[in-house]
Design an enzyme around this catalytic site. Structure first.
Site, mmCIF file in Angstrom:
data_model
loop_
_atom_site.group_PDB
_atom_site.id
_atom_site.type_symbol
_atom_site.label_atom_id
_atom_site.label_comp_id
_atom_site.label_asym_id
_atom_site.label_seq_id
_atom_site.Cartn_x
_atom_site.Cartn_y
_atom_site.Cartn_z
ATOM 1 N N SER A 1 69.309 99.379 91.365
ATOM 2 C CA SER A 1 70.626 99.333 91.393
ATOM 3 C C SER A 1 71.265 99.130 90.169
ATOM 4 O O SER A 1 70.708 99.200 89.086
ATOM 5 C CB SER A 1 71.029 97.971 92.350
ATOM 6 O OG SER A 1 70.583 96.943 91.615
ATOM 7 N N LEU B 1 72.252 91.741 93.616
ATOM 8 C CA LEU B 1 73.639 92.541 93.552
ATOM 9 C C LEU B 1 73.598 93.947 92.837
ATOM 10 O O LEU B 1 72.513 94.107 92.209
ATOM 11 C CB LEU B 1 74.416 91.664 92.591
ATOM 12 C CG LEU B 1 74.741 90.205 92.853
ATOM 13 C CD1 LEU B 1 75.609 89.454 91.872
ATOM 14 C CD2 LEU B 1 75.431 90.195 94.233
ATOM 15 N N HIS C 1 64.195 97.850 90.815
ATOM 16 C CA HIS C 1 63.735 96.445 91.447
ATOM 17 C C HIS C 1 62.301 96.396 91.690
ATOM 18 O O HIS C 1 61.336 95.514 91.954
ATOM 19 C CB HIS C 1 64.624 96.342 92.721
ATOM 20 C CG HIS C 1 65.811 95.997 92.327
ATOM 21 N ND1 HIS C 1 66.399 94.554 92.672
ATOM 22 C CD2 HIS C 1 66.925 96.660 92.446
ATOM 23 C CE1 HIS C 1 67.738 94.543 92.583
ATOM 24 N NE2 HIS C 1 68.171 95.854 92.604
ATOM 25 N N LEU D 1 58.990 99.464 92.319
ATOM 26 C CA LEU D 1 57.959 100.685 92.003
ATOM 27 C C LEU D 1 56.803 100.125 93.079
ATOM 28 O O LEU D 1 56.079 99.474 92.828
ATOM 29 C CB LEU D 1 57.566 100.993 90.781
ATOM 30 C CG LEU D 1 56.895 102.407 90.693
ATOM 31 C CD1 LEU D 1 56.905 102.884 89.105
ATOM 32 C CD2 LEU D 1 55.224 102.373 90.960
ATOM 33 N N TYR E 1 53.992 99.891 81.734
ATOM 34 C CA TYR E 1 55.416 100.292 81.695
ATOM 35 C C TYR E 1 55.405 100.706 80.182
ATOM 36 O O TYR E 1 56.300 101.572 79.849
ATOM 37 C CB TYR E 1 56.322 99.274 81.941
ATOM 38 C CG TYR E 1 56.375 98.957 83.319
ATOM 39 C CD1 TYR E 1 56.849 100.085 84.095
ATOM 40 C CD2 TYR E 1 55.831 98.005 84.162
ATOM 41 C CE1 TYR E 1 56.978 99.933 85.659
ATOM 42 C CE2 TYR E 1 55.983 97.733 85.582
ATOM 43 C CZ TYR E 1 56.670 98.715 86.179
ATOM 44 O OH TYR E 1 56.820 98.966 87.591
#
Length: 205
Positions: free
Chosen positions: A95, A109, A120, A122, A166
């Site tokens: 988002s 939000l 948010h 994976l 990451y």
């Protein structure tokens, strides 16, 4: 949930050729692999994969079913699913966020005027883990974000043991995240999203 000098090399995904019936007539078959944005109709499949992936590790999910539906209704273009022969095997949901760093409010939000994409979650289906699908999907997702003119960077929070994964995807650690979930602490990471005009001209976005 140190930037890599080069993203992982990926072999192209080939689609399966239509099969022929014994009489020589071609019949429709689903593509071997397909990447597409998710829709609210995918929410249950998404939640089933997420629940299995996270409940056993942390006891909770980053997004509950109603939150998945919420984001897939508001910003489906910030999601990406990997389907094999029509079955969802991996996904990312994001988002928009409008501040430099993530805060507790970022968990629920979507800020339409924001330029940071908050990733948010994976998750990869248990039957296809340890095959490199997570890093391939993230690479595809970052390419997808480069087609969105409003996206300037990607943000995520992860536990410490996931930081090397990451980093290999090109994310840089920003330090401890302000967000906590129960007793869990997170590292915040970011990846710049560059080259909007170039990508739009040359990628068919």
């Amino acid at each position: 949930m140190s930037a890599l000098s080069a993203l992982p090399f990926l072999k192209p995904v080939h689609l399966r050729s239509p099969r022929s019936s014994p009489g020589g007539q071609r019949r429709h078959t689903l593509p071997a692999s397909e990447f597409r944005c998710l829709s609210p109709e995918d929410a249950v499949s998404v939640f089933e994969i997420e629940r299995e992936a996270f409940i056993s590790v942390s006891g909770d999910c980053p997004l509950h079913l109603d939150e998945i539906r919420h984001f897939l209704n508001l910003c489906p273009e910030l999601s990406l699913g990997w389907f094999e022969e029509g079955r969802l095997v991996a996904f990312i949901i994001g988002s928009l966020w409008d501040q430099e760093r993530l805060s507790q409010a970022a968990l629920t939000l979507h800020k339409p005027q924001g330029s940071a994409v908050h990733i948010h979650v994976l998750a990869v289906h248990r039957t296809v883990r340890q095959q490199g699908k997570g890093s391939i999907l993230m690479w595809r997702y970052l390419q997808h974000l480069r087609c969105l003119p409003f996206a300037r960077r990607a943000l995520l929070m992860c536990e410490h043991f996931l930081v090397p994964f990451y980093q290999k995807c090109g994310f840089e650690a920003l330090g401890p995240c302000q967000v906590s979930v129960g007793e869990l602490a997170f590292v915040e990471m970011q990846h710049p999203v560059r080259g909007h005009a170039f990508m739009r001209r040359n990628s068919g976005c």
